[in-house]
Design a protein around this motif. Structure first.
Motif, PDB file in Angstrom:
ATOM      1  N   TYR A 223       0.890  -1.357   0.040  1.00 47.15           N
ATOM      2  CA  TYR A 223      -0.239  -0.370  -0.276  1.00 47.15           C
ATOM      3  C   TYR A 223       0.390   1.346  -0.254  1.00 47.15           C
ATOM      4  O   TYR A 223       1.746   1.871   0.741  1.00 47.15           O
ATOM      5  CB  TYR A 223      -1.208  -0.446   1.071  1.00 47.15           C
TER       6      TYR A 223
ATOM      7  N   ALA B 260       1.566  -5.358   3.091  1.00 44.86           N
ATOM      8  CA  ALA B 260       0.452  -5.585   3.561  1.00 44.86           C
ATOM      9  C   ALA B 260       0.272  -7.199   3.149  1.00 44.86           C
ATOM     10  O   ALA B 260      -0.286  -8.261   4.778  1.00 44.86           O
ATOM     11  CB  ALA B 260      -0.967  -5.239   2.511  1.00 44.86           C
TER      12      ALA B 260
ATOM     13  N   THR C  67      -8.102 -13.044  11.104  1.00 39.35           N
ATOM     14  CA  THR C  67      -8.485 -11.948  12.198  1.00 39.35           C
ATOM     15  C   THR C  67      -8.218 -10.663  11.520  1.00 39.35           C
ATOM     16  O   THR C  67      -8.288 -10.282  10.129  1.00 39.35           O
ATOM     17  CB  THR C  67      -7.681 -11.827  13.482  1.00 39.35           C
ATOM     18  N   ASN C  68      -8.293  -9.406  12.593  1.00 40.09           N
ATOM     19  CA  ASN C  68      -8.605  -7.976  11.447  1.00 40.09           C
ATOM     20  C   ASN C  68      -6.917  -8.100  10.970  1.00 40.09           C
ATOM     21  O   ASN C  68      -6.080  -8.497  11.646  1.00 40.09           O
ATOM     22  CB  ASN C  68      -9.193  -6.881  12.451  1.00 40.09           C
ATOM     23  N   GLY C  69      -6.804  -7.512   9.972  1.00 39.20           N
ATOM     24  CA  GLY C  69      -5.878  -7.113   9.877  1.00 39.20           C
ATOM     25  C   GLY C  69      -4.873  -7.940   8.767  1.00 39.20           C
ATOM     26  O   GLY C  69      -3.380  -7.856   8.981  1.00 39.20           O
ATOM     27  N   ALA C  70      -5.157  -9.226   9.660  1.00 39.94           N
ATOM     28  CA  ALA C  70      -4.219 -10.180   8.938  1.00 39.94           C
ATOM     29  C   ALA C  70      -3.983 -10.340   7.045  1.00 39.94           C
ATOM     30  O   ALA C  70      -2.854 -11.378   6.536  1.00 39.94           O
ATOM     31  CB  ALA C  70      -5.248 -12.124   8.889  1.00 39.94           C
ATOM     32  N   GLY C  71      -5.138  -9.819   6.243  1.00 44.49           N
ATOM     33  CA  GLY C  71      -5.188  -9.460   4.778  1.00 44.49           C
ATOM     34  C   GLY C  71      -5.637 -10.050   3.951  1.00 44.49           C
ATOM     35  O   GLY C  71      -5.412 -10.422   2.818  1.00 44.49           O
TER      36      GLY C  71
ATOM     37  N   THR D  93      -7.095  -7.460   1.278  1.00 47.32           N
ATOM     38  CA  THR D  93      -6.125  -7.342  -0.049  1.00 47.32           C
ATOM     39  C   THR D  93      -6.357  -8.463  -0.807  1.00 47.32           C
ATOM     40  O   THR D  93      -5.470  -8.074  -1.875  1.00 47.32           O
ATOM     41  CB  THR D  93      -4.267  -6.603   0.989  1.00 47.32           C
TER      42      THR D  93
ATOM     43  N   ARG E 158      -9.009  -7.798  -2.809  1.00 42.03           N
ATOM     44  CA  ARG E 158      -8.706  -6.430  -3.696  1.00 42.03           C
ATOM     45  C   ARG E 158      -7.313  -7.040  -5.082  1.00 42.03           C
ATOM     46  O   ARG E 158      -8.329  -6.164  -6.640  1.00 42.03           O
ATOM     47  CB  ARG E 158      -8.314  -5.516  -3.285  1.00 42.03           C
TER      48      ARG E 158
ATOM     49  N   GLU F 163     -17.042 -11.304   3.432  1.00 42.10           N
ATOM     50  CA  GLU F 163     -17.275 -10.694   5.408  1.00 42.10           C
ATOM     51  C   GLU F 163     -18.665 -10.678   4.810  1.00 42.10           C
ATOM     52  O   GLU F 163     -19.541 -10.190   5.199  1.00 42.10           O
ATOM     53  CB  GLU F 163     -16.592  -9.807   5.796  1.00 42.10           C
TER      54      GLU F 163
HETATM   55  P1  ATP Z   1     -10.415  -6.731   7.816  1.00 45.34           P
HETATM   56  O1  ATP Z   1     -10.868  -7.871   8.620  1.00 45.34           O
HETATM   57  O2  ATP Z   1     -10.233  -6.160   9.227  1.00 45.34           O
HETATM   58  O3  ATP Z   1     -11.096  -6.163   6.627  1.00 45.34           O
HETATM   59  P2  ATP Z   1      -8.186  -7.871   6.849  1.00 45.34           P
HETATM   60  O4  ATP Z   1      -7.649  -9.561   7.257  1.00 45.34           O
HETATM   61  O5  ATP Z   1      -9.539  -7.748   5.308  1.00 45.34           O
HETATM   62  O6  ATP Z   1      -8.956  -8.018   8.021  1.00 45.34           O
HETATM   63  P3  ATP Z   1      -6.771  -6.256   5.142  1.00 45.34           P
HETATM   64  O7  ATP Z   1      -8.054  -5.033   4.886  1.00 45.34           O
HETATM   65  O8  ATP Z   1      -6.545  -7.089   4.033  1.00 45.34           O
HETATM   66  O9  ATP Z   1      -7.139  -7.607   6.267  1.00 45.34           O
HETATM   67  O10 ATP Z   1      -5.107  -5.380   5.627  1.00 45.34           O
HETATM   68  C1  ATP Z   1      -3.972  -5.998   5.701  1.00 45.34           C
HETATM   69  C2  ATP Z   1      -3.254  -4.606   5.756  1.00 45.34           C
HETATM   70  O11 ATP Z   1      -3.193  -3.446   5.420  1.00 45.34           O
HETATM   71  C3  ATP Z   1      -3.362  -4.235   7.277  1.00 45.34           C
HETATM   72  O12 ATP Z   1      -2.120  -4.402   7.472  1.00 45.34           O
HETATM   73  C4  ATP Z   1      -4.335  -2.795   7.164  1.00 45.34           C
HETATM   74  O13 ATP Z   1      -4.238  -1.935   7.464  1.00 45.34           O
HETATM   75  C5  ATP Z   1      -3.216  -2.702   5.705  1.00 45.34           C
HETATM   76  N1  ATP Z   1      -4.389  -2.103   4.764  1.00 45.34           N
HETATM   77  C6  ATP Z   1      -5.703  -2.618   4.322  1.00 45.34           C
HETATM   78  N2  ATP Z   1      -6.112  -2.030   3.343  1.00 45.34           N
HETATM   79  C7  ATP Z   1      -5.287  -0.932   3.456  1.00 45.34           C
HETATM   80  C8  ATP Z   1      -5.552   0.740   3.114  1.00 45.34           C
HETATM   81  N3  ATP Z   1      -6.750   1.013   2.181  1.00 45.34           N
HETATM   82  N4  ATP Z   1      -4.333   1.543   2.929  1.00 45.34           N
HETATM   83  C9  ATP Z   1      -3.023   1.455   3.314  1.00 45.34           C
HETATM   84  N5  ATP Z   1      -3.171  -0.026   4.296  1.00 45.34           N
HETATM   85  C10 ATP Z   1      -4.197  -1.221   3.915  1.00 45.34           C
END
Ligand code: ATP
Length: 262
Positions: free
Chosen positions: A14, A20, A39-43, A46, A49, A164
């Motif tokens: 990012y 990420a 969990t939250n923020g695992a990726g 991303t 996307r 989700e």
């Molecule tokens: P959640 O369930 O909270 O969405 P996740 O497993 O889907 O969690 P991601 O949202 O993919 O995790 O986040 C992975 C990493 O990328 C995290 O450190 C997050 O802070 C970072 N991140 C996610 N989206 C962005 C963004 N738009 N800009 C910068 N960093 C991002």
């Protein structure tokens, strides 16, 4: 045999600086349901996307690795190109047009064809027929999710990505939605990649599962095996680790120490 979707050693950064996800590999065989949990923020988001082409709008890019659909490299394609190829995403947020009615939402998404018609969507989700004239913004969370899945199906997906699905929903609503998704996947031979923090719900209908943590896949296996694996159960399926919000790595370390101290 090549899987419908293959992700190999994927790395996403990012804002040109923040890595990420790193070295993420996964496979989604045709006609299967694969769960990507963590969990939250695992990726997880991303990874979704990257597969669906929505990284540039977040100022992110694939810096390493490869994504293939039926063996063809799709890295860096735009969302509309991927949608045309059948890669359809139900996003975490903003999944329906709130100011349009339910039937307008379906008509907007609709490219009826083959087995997928609005009639069939109504068959899966009769409530969408009953609420046809109601504004989508007034639907409950579960109903919005039904509408979003209906709209995605009308885009004639080869690969359905759902981010989700269970967020903010009551357990009984989650159960019904998961079972419906499993029925739809079976009947339409639809390939589904399901991203979920609710590991239990996702693994209960999936064929295969991947567990992500801190941008990497830390665990993979048949969903039924993951459901009974002690470490996965302890952390992700309601054990002590989950309550204390430990990571999978913490649990491995804890177990090692416990063995050491007897
Ligand atoms: P959640 O369930 O909270 O969405 P996740 O497993 O889907 O969690 P991601 O949202 O993919 O995790 O986040 C992975 C990493 O990328 C995290 O450190 C997050 O802070 C970072 N991140 C996610 N989206 C962005 C963004 N738009 N800009 C910068 N960093 C991002």
């Amino acid at each position: 045999m090549t899987a419908l979707l293959e992700v190999r050693q994927l790395e996403v950064v990012y804002n040109r600086v923040a890595t990420a996800i790193q070295g993420v590999s996964l496979e989604v065989p045709e006609g299967s349901i694969v769960a990507l949990v963590g969990t939250n923020g695992a990726g997880k988001t991303t990874t979704m996307r990257a597969i669906s082409g929505f990284l540039p709008s977040e100022d992110a890019e694939i810096t390493d690795g490869e994504i293939t659909l039926r063996g063809e490299r799709i890295n860096g394609r735009m969302p509309h190109q991927l949608a045309k190829a059948g890669v359809i995403l139900v996003p975490e947020r903003d999944k329906v047009f709130s100011t349009l009615s339910v039937q307008e939402n379906l008509a907007f998404a609709g490219r009826e064809g083959g087995a997928i018609t609005i009639e069939r969507i109504h068959g899966y989700f009769p409530l969408l027929r009953e609420r046809g004239t109601q504004l989508a913004g007034y639907l409950s969370g579960g109903e919005k999710q039904m509408l979003a899945i209906g709209m995605a199906l009308l885009c004639r997906p080869t690969l359905l990505l759902i981010d989700e699905m269970s967020m903010g929903l009551a357990p009984i609503v989650i159960k019904d939605l998961m079972e419906k998704l499993q029925q739809i996947s079976r009947e339409l031979n639809l390939t589904v990649l399901l991203v979920e923090q609710n590991a239990k719900a996702a693994l209960s209908i999936a064929d295969h599962g991947y567990v992500m943590e801190s941008g990497r896949v830390v665990f993979t296996g048949k969903a039924a095996e993951l459901m009974t694996h002690p470490d996965v159960r302890e952390f992700y399926l309601g054990g002590a680790g989950q309550a204390e919000n430990k990571s999978y790595r913490d649990i491995k370390q804890y177990r090692r120490k416990r063995r050491w101290w007897g």
